[in-house]
Structures are given as C-alpha cells and as structure tokens.
Design a protein around this motif. Structure first.
Motif, short mmCIF file in Angstrom:
data_model
loop_
_atom_site.label_atom_id
_atom_site.label_comp_id
_atom_site.label_asym_id
_atom_site.label_seq_id
_atom_site.Cartn_x
_atom_site.Cartn_y
_atom_site.Cartn_z
N TRP A 76 11.49 1.68 -28.85
CA TRP A 76 10.83 0.41 -29.17
C TRP A 76 11.78 -0.78 -28.97
CZ3 TRP A 76 11.01 4.85 -32.10
CH2 TRP A 76 9.83 5.59 -32.15
N ASP A 77 12.90 -0.54 -28.30
CA ASP A 77 13.95 -1.55 -28.10
C ASP A 77 14.17 -1.72 -26.60
OD1 ASP A 77 16.28 -3.03 -27.89
OD2 ASP A 77 17.51 -1.68 -29.11
N THR A 78 13.59 -2.76 -26.04
CA THR A 78 13.66 -2.96 -24.59
C THR A 78 15.10 -3.09 -24.11
OG1 THR A 78 11.49 -4.03 -24.55
CG2 THR A 78 12.94 -4.43 -22.68
N ASP A 79 15.85 -4.00 -24.70
CA ASP A 79 17.22 -4.23 -24.25
C ASP A 79 18.10 -3.01 -24.48
OD1 ASP A 79 16.54 -6.79 -23.47
OD2 ASP A 79 17.25 -7.74 -25.32
N GLY A 80 17.89 -2.33 -25.62
CA GLY A 80 18.67 -1.13 -25.90
C GLY A 80 18.39 -0.03 -24.91
N THR A 81 17.13 0.10 -24.50
CA THR A 81 16.77 1.12 -23.52
C THR A 81 17.40 0.82 -22.17
OG1 THR A 81 14.68 1.66 -24.60
CG2 THR A 81 14.83 2.13 -22.25
N ILE A 97 12.50 7.26 -19.41
CA ILE A 97 12.20 6.16 -20.32
C ILE A 97 10.78 6.34 -20.85
CG2 ILE A 97 11.89 3.66 -20.51
CD1 ILE A 97 13.96 3.32 -18.30
N PRO A 98 10.60 6.37 -22.17
CA PRO A 98 9.24 6.52 -22.72
C PRO A 98 8.35 5.33 -22.38
CG PRO A 98 10.90 7.05 -24.37
CD PRO A 98 11.62 6.42 -23.23
N ALA A 99 7.07 5.61 -22.19
CA ALA A 99 6.11 4.59 -21.76
C ALA A 99 5.52 3.84 -22.95
CB ALA A 99 5.01 5.23 -20.94
N THR A 100 6.39 3.39 -23.86
CA THR A 100 5.93 2.51 -24.93
C THR A 100 5.70 1.13 -24.33
OG1 THR A 100 8.22 1.95 -25.43
CG2 THR A 100 7.23 3.75 -26.70
N LEU A 101 5.04 0.27 -25.09
CA LEU A 101 4.86 -1.10 -24.61
C LEU A 101 6.21 -1.76 -24.37
CD1 LEU A 101 1.90 -2.27 -26.89
CD2 LEU A 101 1.84 -1.83 -24.42
N GLU A 102 7.17 -1.49 -25.27
CA GLU A 102 8.52 -2.05 -25.10
C GLU A 102 9.24 -1.40 -23.92
OE1 GLU A 102 7.27 -2.24 -29.40
OE2 GLU A 102 7.27 -0.70 -27.84
N GLY A 103 8.84 -0.17 -23.59
CA GLY A 103 9.49 0.52 -22.48
C GLY A 103 9.09 0.02 -21.12
N LEU A 104 7.93 -0.62 -21.00
CA LEU A 104 7.44 -1.07 -19.69
C LEU A 104 8.42 -2.04 -19.03
CD1 LEU A 104 3.65 -1.55 -20.55
CD2 LEU A 104 4.69 0.32 -19.25
N GLU A 105 8.88 -3.01 -19.80
CA GLU A 105 9.84 -3.98 -19.25
C GLU A 105 11.17 -3.29 -18.90
OE1 GLU A 105 12.12 -8.11 -20.57
OE2 GLU A 105 10.33 -7.45 -21.66
N ALA A 106 11.55 -2.31 -19.71
CA ALA A 106 12.78 -1.57 -19.43
C ALA A 106 12.66 -0.75 -18.16
CB ALA A 106 13.12 -0.66 -20.62
N ILE A 107 11.49 -0.20 -17.90
CA ILE A 107 11.25 0.55 -16.66
C ILE A 107 11.45 -0.36 -15.47
CG2 ILE A 107 9.44 1.68 -15.30
CD1 ILE A 107 8.28 2.53 -18.16
N THR A 108 10.83 -1.53 -15.52
CA THR A 108 10.96 -2.49 -14.42
C THR A 108 12.42 -2.89 -14.22
OG1 THR A 108 8.73 -3.39 -14.70
CG2 THR A 108 10.36 -4.84 -13.71
N ALA A 109 13.10 -3.22 -15.30
CA ALA A 109 14.49 -3.69 -15.19
C ALA A 109 15.42 -2.61 -14.66
CB ALA A 109 14.97 -4.19 -16.56
N THR A 110 15.19 -1.37 -15.07
CA THR A 110 16.04 -0.27 -14.62
C THR A 110 15.84 0.00 -13.14
OG1 THR A 110 15.96 0.70 -16.84
CG2 THR A 110 16.65 2.14 -15.05
N LEU A 111 14.59 0.03 -12.69
CA LEU A 111 14.31 0.20 -11.27
C LEU A 111 14.88 -0.95 -10.45
CD1 LEU A 111 10.61 1.36 -11.67
CD2 LEU A 111 12.42 2.73 -10.60
N ALA A 112 14.83 -2.16 -11.00
CA ALA A 112 15.35 -3.33 -10.29
C ALA A 112 16.84 -3.23 -10.04
CB ALA A 112 15.03 -4.60 -11.09
N GLU A 113 17.52 -2.41 -10.87
CA GLU A 113 18.96 -2.17 -10.68
C GLU A 113 19.23 -1.07 -9.65
OE1 GLU A 113 21.59 -3.70 -12.08
OE2 GLU A 113 20.37 -5.11 -13.22
N GLY A 114 18.16 -0.48 -9.10
CA GLY A 114 18.33 0.59 -8.12
C GLY A 114 18.45 1.96 -8.74
N ILE A 115 18.08 2.09 -10.01
CA ILE A 115 18.18 3.36 -10.73
C ILE A 115 16.82 4.04 -10.74
CG2 ILE A 115 18.67 4.42 -12.97
CD1 ILE A 115 20.55 2.03 -13.53
N SER A 116 16.78 5.31 -10.37
CA SER A 116 15.52 6.06 -10.34
C SER A 116 15.08 6.44 -11.75
CB SER A 116 15.68 7.32 -9.47
OG SER A 116 15.92 6.96 -8.12
N VAL A 117 13.77 6.40 -12.00
CA VAL A 117 13.25 6.52 -13.36
C VAL A 117 12.12 7.56 -13.43
CG1 VAL A 117 12.01 5.31 -15.22
CG2 VAL A 117 13.85 4.14 -13.96
#
Length: 373
Positions: A118-123, A143-163
């Motif tokens: 439930w912690d976007t930045d922490g994830t 990354i769990p598909a919580t509402l808070e996780g959605l932004e983390a998924i985008t940010a992680t992929l944007a760094e070139g990391i597979s999710v």
C-alpha cells in the motif's frame, strides 16, 4: 521437442509452463533442471509463502544463517540476502531459455516486501533494490496489483525493469494493470530504454475465485446454485483473456509494438484445485491459449504431465458463456465486486503473515546460532 507428453502439447498450444516454487534444494539437487528437461518448465515464480516454507522447513540454510548471525546481520537483511541469492541462481539456471526466447521465458520472479503493498514510493524503492541485488536480466520483480501498486508498476517499468504484476482477481483491476503497463512502456521509451528488453506478465488468480464463490453457492443450497459451482474461476480468467486481446490489438499498443515492445502476457496463478472433487488439471487444460503463462505448484504440474488432456485453445469462443455465468451469479445475489475485493484483501494478508512468520523464524535461527556458538 515433440508433443508426446501433455506438458509438451500444452507448450505447443502457446502456454508457457512455469513452476510456482523455488528453494535451495531444488537448485542444488538438480530437481529443477529435471523439470526443465522432462516437463517443459520454462520459468519460476516465488512469493513470501514459498520462501517461508523453503527457509523454515529445511536445514539447507542453517550454515548461511549461522554466518549471518556471527556477522550481526538482522533477520530482514538475512532474508533479503538469502532470497535474492536463490533467485539469482535460478536466473542462471534459466539463462539458456531466456536467451533462446529473447527474454520471453526463462524468468524467475521475486516479490517486493508485501508490507509495502500500500506504499507506492516504498514499492518502487524496493523494486529497484531487488533488481540491483539480483543483477540478472531475466529476473522479474513482482508487484501486487493494489491501487497503490499501479503507479509503482508504471514507474518500475519506466526504469527498464521487467515486472510480474501479482494478486489480480478482478477484470477492472486487470484493465488498470494493463494501462499501467502501457504507461510504463511509454515512459520507458521517452527515457531512452530499449522496449524489447522490458518484459511483463500479469498474474491473474484463478482457483481462489471458485473457493469463495462456491462457499456462497453452498450457503444458498439450491439446485440452481449447486449447478454453478466450480465454474466462476475459469469464466473470470477467460474474460481476462478477452480483455488482453482487446488491449493488445489497439492503436495505442501498435505504436509501442512498432518500437519493439512485447505484450504483457496473462499469467494464470493459483492453478492448483482447492476442491478435491474437481479435476486436478481443470485450471490448466481449461485455460490454454496462445501467449499465456500457467504457473503451477509441482502437484499440479505432475498431474498435468501424467494425465492432462490438452485439446488446444480452450479460451477463445467462451466469452459469451463466461459473461452469462457471472451474470447468473449476480442474479443469485453473489456480488462479483464483493468477492474480488475480499480475495485481494485476503491474498495480501496471507503474504504479509507469511513474511512476518519468515522474519520471526529467521530471527529465531539467528538467535539460536549465537547460543550454539
């Protein structure tokens, strides 16, 4: 490779078979390599429950824990070191498959600390930390598909990391996950990353849907209710595949595909049957279609290899019937939204509890090593 076995036939139907388990013993005894060689396994998924079982129910990590104890390492750091080491070794084992499939398969997944769900930045920070530590191109960060996780998924992929996006139960949340994936690739492209190097799967959970809905059908106790048991999990997943087909035939996707991107494949998770009255391969043979992954516990993998009946694509063409089934359930007063929201909460609670148990057991092992020394 021939289609002489059911798992080979499943692979030929477009399903990538992954094992839902990893341990030090699987790596060092050659048992995982045997599954690759004989049962068409081309990847591995892990989760907190799997690591909790691997570390606490064997002596395979005793010497390592003793060394960490002597060095004054705390439980959280010890767990981080052990799990990332096992995943890195798994990545090495699957490296030839990753190379042969250009990174589509040959993957090993490791999940962020579930307490950060439930912690976007922490994830985001944890995803980067895990990726840097494992340091293998064929690792997936879960990354769990919580509402808070959605932004983390985008940010992680944007760094070139597979999710690997995990714990998806609802169709609406799955659509949001696919949107997060597209957002991430668009940002990754803007950041100068090669999209062909970024991969993703979306883990859609299956059997738990039937487990919960069947309870509610049993409570109704009518003949109509009983006739609907054991069908919702397949219907829900099949409608997810319909959504997948829609998104990955869109104009928005075509622009990313032209830039080298590969689609985020659906991954069928929780595919071991919970009800012994049901066929033990129903969530495998009933969810065969091109461009999907099925991650199985070994019991389900063995059952599929032994007696699975693979008839090709069992998803395409089922969408009207699947919608009708969910509508029938709603008509009986079983709320789809209530079920999937409950399952997400329970799934996350289970992983958090397993993580805490793991930390407690590791701390006990570290303390015991001090006493023995």
């Amino acid at each position: 490779m021939t289609n002489a076995t059911p798992t080979a036939a499943l692979s030929a139907a477009g399903v990538s078979i992954w094992l839902d388990d990893l341990s030090r013993a699987r790596l060092v005894t050659g048992s995982l390599q045997k599954l690759i060689d004989e049962k068409n396994v081309v990847g591995v998924t892990t989760n907190p429950s799997i690591f909790e079982a691997a570390i606490t129910k064997s002596d395979d990590y005793k010497a390592e824990l003793a060394s960490y104890s002597a060095a004054g390492v705390n439980a959280e750091d010890a767990v981080f070191e052990i799990t990332t080491a096992d995943v890195a070794a798994g990545c090495d084992l699957f490296a030839p498959i990753a190379a042969a499939t250009k990174g589509v398969d040959g993957r090993v997944s490791i999940e962020v600390d579930p307490r950060k769900a439930w912690d976007t930045d922490g994830t985001i920070a944890e995803a980067k930390r895990l990726y840097a530590k494992v340091e293998k191109k064929n690792v997936y960060i879960k990354i769990p598909a919580t509402l808070e996780g959605l932004e983390a998924i985008t940010a992680t992929l944007a760094e070139g990391i597979s999710v690997n996006v995990t714990l998806i139960f609802s169709l609406d949340r799955y659509r949001a996950v696919m949107n997060a994936f597209l957002n991430g690739l668009e940002q990754a492209l803007a950041n100068g990353h090669n999209l062909a190097d970024i991969h993703s799967v979306a883990s859609f959970f299956v059997s738990r849907v039937d487990l919960e809905i069947d309870k509610r059908l049993d409570a109704l106790g009518t003949a109509e209710a009983t006739a609907l048991k054991g069908q919702a999990g397949l219907a829900n997943a099949r409608l997810a595949y319909e959504a997948f087909e829609g998104v990955f035939s869109s104009e928005r996707w075509a622009l990313l595909a032209d830039a080298g991107a590969l689609p985020q494949r659906p991954l069928w998770a929780s595919t071991g049957v919970k009800n012994p009255d049901y066929p033990d391969t129903m969530y495998v043979t009933g969810l065969a279609a091109p461009n999907v992954v099925n991650t199985m516990p070994e019991k389900t993998l063995d059952a599929t290899f032994d007696h699975g009946v693979v008839t090709g694509d069992t998803i395409t063409g089922t969408y009207a019937a699947s919608n009708a089934l969910l509508n029938q359930l709603e008509g009986l007063g079983i709320s789809y939204n209530d079920v999937v929201n409950l399952l997400e909460t329970e799934g996350l609670d289970k992983f958090v509890a397993s993580w805490k148990d793991l930390l407690n057991h590791v701390q006990e092992a570290l303390d015991a090593a001090v006493t023995e020394a």
